[in-house]
Design a protein around this motif. Structure first.
Motif, PDB file in Angstrom:
ATOM      1  N   LEU A  75      47.990  39.459  26.471  1.00 17.09           N
ATOM      2  CA  LEU A  75      47.213  38.818  27.528  1.00 17.09           C
ATOM      3  C   LEU A  75      46.115  37.913  26.989  1.00 17.09           C
ATOM      4  O   LEU A  75      45.906  36.812  27.504  1.00 17.09           O
ATOM      5  CB  LEU A  75      46.607  39.877  28.458  1.00 17.09           C
ATOM      6  CG  LEU A  75      45.790  39.341  29.647  1.00 17.09           C
ATOM      7  CD1 LEU A  75      46.629  38.417  30.511  1.00 17.09           C
ATOM      8  CD2 LEU A  75      45.227  40.489  30.485  1.00 17.09           C
ATOM      9  N   ASP A  95      53.601  44.461  35.977  1.00 16.49           N
ATOM     10  CA  ASP A  95      52.217  44.158  35.610  1.00 16.49           C
ATOM     11  C   ASP A  95      52.073  42.654  35.416  1.00 16.49           C
ATOM     12  O   ASP A  95      52.723  42.065  34.540  1.00 16.49           O
ATOM     13  CB  ASP A  95      51.834  44.884  34.316  1.00 16.49           C
ATOM     14  CG  ASP A  95      51.759  46.387  34.491  1.00 16.49           C
ATOM     15  OD1 ASP A  95      51.206  46.825  35.517  1.00 16.49           O
ATOM     16  OD2 ASP A  95      52.245  47.118  33.614  1.00 16.49           O
ATOM     17  N   TRP A 132      50.059  44.549  28.324  1.00 16.91           N
ATOM     18  CA  TRP A 132      48.928  43.624  28.222  1.00 16.91           C
ATOM     19  C   TRP A 132      48.686  43.165  26.786  1.00 16.91           C
ATOM     20  O   TRP A 132      47.660  42.548  26.500  1.00 16.91           O
ATOM     21  CB  TRP A 132      47.662  44.307  28.752  1.00 16.91           C
ATOM     22  CG  TRP A 132      47.848  44.862  30.116  1.00 16.91           C
ATOM     23  CD1 TRP A 132      47.978  46.169  30.458  1.00 16.91           C
ATOM     24  CD2 TRP A 132      47.950  44.126  31.343  1.00 16.91           C
ATOM     25  NE1 TRP A 132      48.151  46.303  31.811  1.00 16.91           N
ATOM     26  CE2 TRP A 132      48.142  45.071  32.382  1.00 16.91           C
ATOM     27  CE3 TRP A 132      47.910  42.768  31.658  1.00 16.91           C
ATOM     28  CZ2 TRP A 132      48.283  44.694  33.710  1.00 16.91           C
ATOM     29  CZ3 TRP A 132      48.058  42.400  32.984  1.00 16.91           C
ATOM     30  CH2 TRP A 132      48.233  43.349  33.989  1.00 16.91           C
ATOM     31  N   ALA A 170      49.139  39.045  36.038  1.00 17.60           N
ATOM     32  CA  ALA A 170      47.732  38.651  36.015  1.00 17.60           C
ATOM     33  C   ALA A 170      47.586  37.341  36.771  1.00 17.60           C
ATOM     34  O   ALA A 170      48.557  36.607  36.953  1.00 17.60           O
ATOM     35  CB  ALA A 170      47.227  38.500  34.579  1.00 17.60           C
ATOM     36  N   ILE A 185      45.813  34.047  28.025  1.00 16.16           N
ATOM     37  CA  ILE A 185      44.647  33.483  28.713  1.00 16.16           C
ATOM     38  C   ILE A 185      44.151  32.239  27.986  1.00 16.16           C
ATOM     39  O   ILE A 185      43.886  31.196  28.600  1.00 16.16           O
ATOM     40  CB  ILE A 185      43.514  34.525  28.799  1.00 16.16           C
ATOM     41  CG1 ILE A 185      43.901  35.642  29.774  1.00 16.16           C
ATOM     42  CG2 ILE A 185      42.207  33.877  29.235  1.00 16.16           C
ATOM     43  CD1 ILE A 185      42.933  36.806  29.794  1.00 16.16           C
ATOM     44  N   ALA A 218      45.366  44.359  43.628  1.00 18.12           N
ATOM     45  CA  ALA A 218      44.393  43.577  42.867  1.00 18.12           C
ATOM     46  C   ALA A 218      43.339  43.037  43.815  1.00 18.12           C
ATOM     47  O   ALA A 218      43.608  42.812  44.997  1.00 18.12           O
ATOM     48  CB  ALA A 218      45.081  42.413  42.144  1.00 18.12           C
ATOM     49  N   PRO A 223      51.774  38.287  31.855  1.00 18.40           N
ATOM     50  CA  PRO A 223      50.703  38.321  30.859  1.00 18.40           C
ATOM     51  C   PRO A 223      51.170  38.065  29.429  1.00 18.40           C
ATOM     52  O   PRO A 223      50.367  37.708  28.570  1.00 18.40           O
ATOM     53  CB  PRO A 223      50.124  39.736  30.999  1.00 18.40           C
ATOM     54  CG  PRO A 223      51.209  40.539  31.613  1.00 18.40           C
ATOM     55  CD  PRO A 223      51.964  39.591  32.509  1.00 18.40           C
ATOM     56  N   THR A 238      40.045  35.818  34.928  1.00 21.79           N
ATOM     57  CA  THR A 238      41.372  36.430  34.959  1.00 21.79           C
ATOM     58  C   THR A 238      41.283  37.860  35.474  1.00 21.79           C
ATOM     59  O   THR A 238      40.393  38.614  35.084  1.00 21.79           O
ATOM     60  CB  THR A 238      42.004  36.445  33.555  1.00 21.79           C
ATOM     61  OG1 THR A 238      42.043  35.111  33.044  1.00 21.79           O
ATOM     62  CG2 THR A 238      43.423  37.003  33.591  1.00 21.79           C
ATOM     63  N   HIS A 239      42.221  38.226  36.356  1.00 18.38           N
ATOM     64  CA  HIS A 239      42.313  39.582  36.889  1.00 18.38           C
ATOM     65  C   HIS A 239      43.727  40.117  36.652  1.00 18.38           C
ATOM     66  O   HIS A 239      44.698  39.370  36.703  1.00 18.38           O
ATOM     67  CB  HIS A 239      42.042  39.612  38.400  1.00 18.38           C
ATOM     68  CG  HIS A 239      40.659  39.202  38.784  1.00 18.38           C
ATOM     69  ND1 HIS A 239      39.626  40.086  38.936  1.00 18.38           N
ATOM     70  CD2 HIS A 239      40.129  37.968  39.049  1.00 18.38           C
ATOM     71  CE1 HIS A 239      38.523  39.453  39.282  1.00 18.38           C
ATOM     72  NE2 HIS A 239      38.805  38.165  39.354  1.00 18.38           N
ATOM     73  N   ARG A 240      43.819  41.413  36.413  1.00 15.99           N
ATOM     74  CA  ARG A 240      45.122  42.063  36.328  1.00 15.99           C
ATOM     75  C   ARG A 240      45.625  42.384  37.735  1.00 15.99           C
ATOM     76  O   ARG A 240      44.839  42.549  38.656  1.00 15.99           O
ATOM     77  CB  ARG A 240      45.028  43.346  35.512  1.00 15.99           C
ATOM     78  CG  ARG A 240      44.596  43.123  34.071  1.00 15.99           C
ATOM     79  CD  ARG A 240      44.548  44.437  33.329  1.00 15.99           C
ATOM     80  NE  ARG A 240      44.127  44.254  31.944  1.00 15.99           N
ATOM     81  CZ  ARG A 240      44.135  45.210  31.030  1.00 15.99           C
ATOM     82  NH1 ARG A 240      44.546  46.433  31.374  1.00 15.99           N
ATOM     83  NH2 ARG A 240      43.750  44.970  29.796  1.00 15.99           N
ATOM     84  N   ALA A 241      46.943  42.490  37.858  1.00 13.47           N
ATOM     85  CA  ALA A 241      47.534  42.787  39.170  1.00 13.47           C
ATOM     86  C   ALA A 241      48.842  43.538  38.976  1.00 13.47           C
ATOM     87  O   ALA A 241      49.613  43.231  38.061  1.00 13.47           O
ATOM     88  CB  ALA A 241      47.790  41.504  39.948  1.00 13.47           C
ATOM     89  N   THR A 242      49.086  44.510  39.824  1.00 15.68           N
ATOM     90  CA  THR A 242      50.360  45.211  39.874  1.00 15.68           C
ATOM     91  C   THR A 242      51.063  44.842  41.165  1.00 15.68           C
ATOM     92  O   THR A 242      50.432  44.799  42.228  1.00 15.68           O
ATOM     93  CB  THR A 242      50.153  46.738  39.819  1.00 15.68           C
ATOM     94  OG1 THR A 242      49.522  47.073  38.580  1.00 15.68           O
ATOM     95  CG2 THR A 242      51.477  47.472  39.925  1.00 15.68           C
TER      96      THR A 242
END
Length: 262
Positions: free
Chosen positions: A32, A144, A29, A146, A36, A203, A217, A162-166
């Motif tokens: 990131l 990883d 990250w 986003a 963004i 997420a 990201p 913005t959201h993180r996501a795996t």
């Protein structure tokens, strides 16, 4: 007295330590915040406008600029489904200006891929900053990523979130129609054994995130389009009891749409 480590052993120890540092989750990250900042101008509001409506602008989902800067990607299920009539709300996008204000522009549908729940639009006016498409085939489980969008519609204001996501799974799926925006547990079971690969994300997404970009990201390259979220029970429970399971369409299918409409 402890003797010094042999050179090879010292080198191996150093490489092991570097491996631990370089594999630290926090480094995924590291870029990131900069990403963004660079991508936000490319993320659009997708909706309809009617002068006599209340409100006049109705948000239907998220989109993002691609290609020549006038093309916009979103979900097909975000588009209005009512038969066109003379006083029907017009399809529009809103793009943020350098001043921070939103500028509304007319848009038209260039093409759709209903089976993949994707739509390609062309917006009027000057070109916007286009996002770069990445290689979705290179995405691996555990990656990883986003995503950006406008969760819960306009309740939180029209600010890009913005959201993180795996990536928890890459699996074959067949999208349900016409309600691809949200899924029940029964519908999820019906997805398996489908016709193309889809990203399952660890997420939380909400209504309004549909059509938003899923991206790396650090590079900012788009590798997918947010598409649907698993809900538990009613639609309202998506807000009070989010499942934390969402799905995205790989970006390879965006490229197919672009190639057909260049």
């Amino acid at each position: 007295m402890r003797l010094p480590d042999p050179p090879r052993r010292r080198a191996a120890t150093l490489l092991l330590c570097l491996g631990v540092v370089l594999s630290s989750p926090g480094l995924a990250w590291a870029g990131l915040s900069d990403t963004i900042e660079s991508l936000k101008p490319s993320v659009l509001l997708i909706g309809t406008y009617q002068a006599t409506g209340s409100p006049r602008f109705q948000l239907r989902g998220t989109g993002f600029v691609v290609g020549d800067g006038q093309m916009v990607v979103t979900n097909a299920h975000v588009l209005p489904t009512d038969p066109p009539v003379s006083d029907a709300p017009a399809l529009v996008v809103q793009i943020r200006q350098p001043s921070g204000d939103w500028q509304m522009r007319s848009a038209r549908v260039l093409g759709t891929n209903v089976a993949r729940d994707l739509a390609l639009l062309r917006m009027d006016g000057p070109a916007g900053p286009a996002m770069r498409l990445g290689n979705s085939a290179a995405v691996r489980e555990g990656a990883d990523l986003a995503f950006m969008g406008f969760p819960i519609g306009g309740v939180l204001g029209f600010s890009v979130v913005t959201h993180r996501a795996t990536v928890s799974s890459i699996t074959a799926a067949a999208l349900p129609s016409p309600s691809a925006g949200r899924l029940s547990e029964q519908a999820i079971r019906g997805l398996r054994g489908g016709t193309f690969q889809i990203f399952q994300l660890d997420a939380t997404a909400y209504p309004g995130n549909s059509g938003g970009p899923l991206f790396d990201p650090n590079t900012g390259e788009v590798v997918g389009v947010m598409n649907m979220v698993l809900i538990k029970g009613t639609r309202e429970s998506a807000l009070s009891q989010p499942s934390g399971i969402s799905y995205a369409i790989p970006s390879a299918h965006i490229q197919e749409l672009l190639d057909r409409h260049r």
